[in-house]
Design a protein around this motif. Structure first.
Motif, PDB file in Angstrom:
ATOM      1  N   VAL A 184      73.025 -14.546  54.674  1.00  0.00           N
ATOM      2  CA  VAL A 184      73.619 -14.234  53.379  1.00  0.00           C
ATOM      3  C   VAL A 184      73.328 -15.407  52.455  1.00  0.00           C
ATOM      4  N   MET A 215      73.741 -16.996  48.702  1.00  0.00           N
ATOM      5  CA  MET A 215      74.588 -16.880  47.515  1.00  0.00           C
ATOM      6  C   MET A 215      74.207 -17.953  46.510  1.00  0.00           C
ATOM      7  N   ALA A 222      74.310 -11.967  45.416  1.00  0.00           N
ATOM      8  CA  ALA A 222      73.751 -12.585  46.614  1.00  0.00           C
ATOM      9  C   ALA A 222      72.736 -11.630  47.240  1.00  0.00           C
ATOM     10  N   PHE A 228      74.144  -8.008  47.072  1.00  0.00           N
ATOM     11  CA  PHE A 228      75.543  -8.145  47.488  1.00  0.00           C
ATOM     12  C   PHE A 228      76.336  -8.807  46.357  1.00  0.00           C
ATOM     13  N   TRP A 233      78.926 -10.660  45.777  1.00  0.00           N
ATOM     14  CA  TRP A 233      79.816 -11.467  46.619  1.00  0.00           C
ATOM     15  C   TRP A 233      81.027 -12.002  45.879  1.00  0.00           C
ATOM     16  N   ARG A 234      80.863 -12.414  44.617  1.00  0.00           N
ATOM     17  CA  ARG A 234      81.981 -13.038  43.907  1.00  0.00           C
ATOM     18  C   ARG A 234      83.099 -12.052  43.598  1.00  0.00           C
ATOM     19  N   ASN A 293      84.055  -9.710  45.666  1.00  0.00           N
ATOM     20  CA  ASN A 293      84.568  -9.167  46.927  1.00  0.00           C
ATOM     21  C   ASN A 293      85.629 -10.108  47.487  1.00  0.00           C
ATOM     22  N   TRP A 335      85.347 -11.306  51.231  1.00  0.00           N
ATOM     23  CA  TRP A 335      84.293 -12.295  51.471  1.00  0.00           C
ATOM     24  C   TRP A 335      84.683 -13.657  50.916  1.00  0.00           C
ATOM     25  N   LEU A 377      81.401  -9.288  57.403  1.00  0.00           N
ATOM     26  CA  LEU A 377      80.130  -8.879  56.807  1.00  0.00           C
ATOM     27  C   LEU A 377      79.899  -7.380  57.000  1.00  0.00           C
ATOM     28  N   GLN A 383      79.697  -5.136  53.370  1.00  0.00           N
ATOM     29  CA  GLN A 383      78.351  -4.865  52.864  1.00  0.00           C
ATOM     30  C   GLN A 383      77.770  -3.612  53.512  1.00  0.00           C
TER      31      GLN A 383
END
Length: 335
Positions: free
Chosen positions: A93, A95, A117, A168, A170-171, A173, A176, A211, A215
């Motif tokens: 992953v 980022m 990401a 992804f 990510w920020r 989620n 995560w 994960l 995702q």
């Protein structure tokens, strides 16, 4: 945002690498070959090229390991093209904390930046181009752990390798972000988690399960083999016993005694719910532990093999290559 993660994320995109107190400096170099070798030692051998002769490499990497999971911060300080090919035995992953990265992997494309990401899958061929100001926080998690975790969730063996969606967010989620905050908290305690086997196993399982939950992947909509995917008590008891005592002599009769069932019932339970026999589960786990030692810097292949119960070095090498795609000696040479 989890306040423990703020050292990584509350900063303007143009700022230098974030506060890295929890992550130990791994290397800094302006030499292309040294950079390629050092990054490859914790990831995999790859091709690395600087775009344009006028650019000067200024690579920096920080790193921490949790056994099957590791966390890294990496910046090259120049625009680079990276060609790792298929990652083979781990998911990655990536980022971006600043800058951008164009990532092509398995027929998918991402123009990755601070809000997107990428999740690289081990079976997919990958080519990347990082901007000069790109700084990446990376979580590496072993393929075996992710696939074993998913097989447990589904209650059956997988019929295809796991392939994640590439992009992804990510920020956005929460799960995560809380996981990253937890990992940073663990590192801030200045404890080498990799030396505490049960703790590192739990951390790895948490990362893999998170994960898989956050995702999309090619098994996201797969139906479990049974309505109730909870492992039977005797299977879970033996699984936990194997993970805690993998370095000790174990046989099927001992495991059946731990389970409180017959050897036949134990084998049937493992086959139905995990897709392998208990002894094959033990062997696979020992191979993973041996690989973790070799990746961690151990150079004595025979000693590692014996420590994990492989008395025949030739058979160990063959089994290792069948599972990881390279001989133990090749893993050692990469470091």
């Amino acid at each position: 945002m989890n306040p423990t993660a703020s050292a990584f994320f509350t900063r303007p995109p143009s700022a230098p690498l974030p506060a890295t107190r929890p992550l130990r400096p791994f290397f800094a170099s302006a030499d292309l070959e040294e950079t390629r070798l050092r990054v490859g030692s914790v990831m995999k051998p790859h091709r690395l090229d600087v775009a344009g002769r006028a650019q000067r490499l200024d690579a920096r990497m920080h790193h921490a390991s949790f056994g099957d999971v590791s966390l890294s911060l990496l910046a090259y300080g120049a625009e680079v093209e990276i060609q790792p090919g298929p990652l083979e035995d781990f998911f990655l992953v990536q980022m971006p904390l600043a800058g951008r990265a164009q990532v092509d992997s398995g027929g998918q494309h991402s123009d990755s930046g601070p809000h997107e990401a990428t999740v690289l899958s081990p079976s997919e061929d990958t080519v990347m181009r990082w901007s000069a100001d790109n700084q990446q926080l990376m979580v590496r998690v072993s393929r075996a752990l992710v696939e074993r975790t998913l097989a447990l969730q589904l209650g059956r063996a997988l019929d295809a390798p796991v392939r994640f969606q590439l992009g992804f967010g990510w920020r956005d989620n929460a799960m995560w972000m809380h996981l990253l905050g937890y990992l940073q908290e663990m590192m801030a305690q200045d404890i080498d988690v990799s030396q505490h086997r049960l703790v590192s196993q739990q951390v790895g399982q948490l990362v893999a399960a998170t994960l898989l939950a956050v995702q999309p992947h090619n098994h996201s909509h797969a139906a479990p083999a049974r309505c109730n995917t909870v492992l039977p008590r005797h299977v879970r008891r033996v699984q936990d016993h194997i993970q805690a005592h993998a370095h000790e002599p174990l046989c099927a009769e001992q495991l059946a005694e731990v389970a409180g069932v017959s050897v036949r019932s134990l084998y049937a339970g493992f086959k139905e719910f995990l897709g392998v026999s208990p002894m094959q589960y033990l062997k696979d786990l020992r191979l993973e532990r041996a690989r973790a030692e070799l990746l961690g810097g151990s150079t004595h292949v025979a000693g590692v093999a014996l420590r994990w119960g492989f008395g025949h070095l030739g058979r160990f090498s063959a089994d290792y290559r069948a599972r990881f795609g390279e001989y133990p000696s090749e893993t050692v040479r990469r470091h």
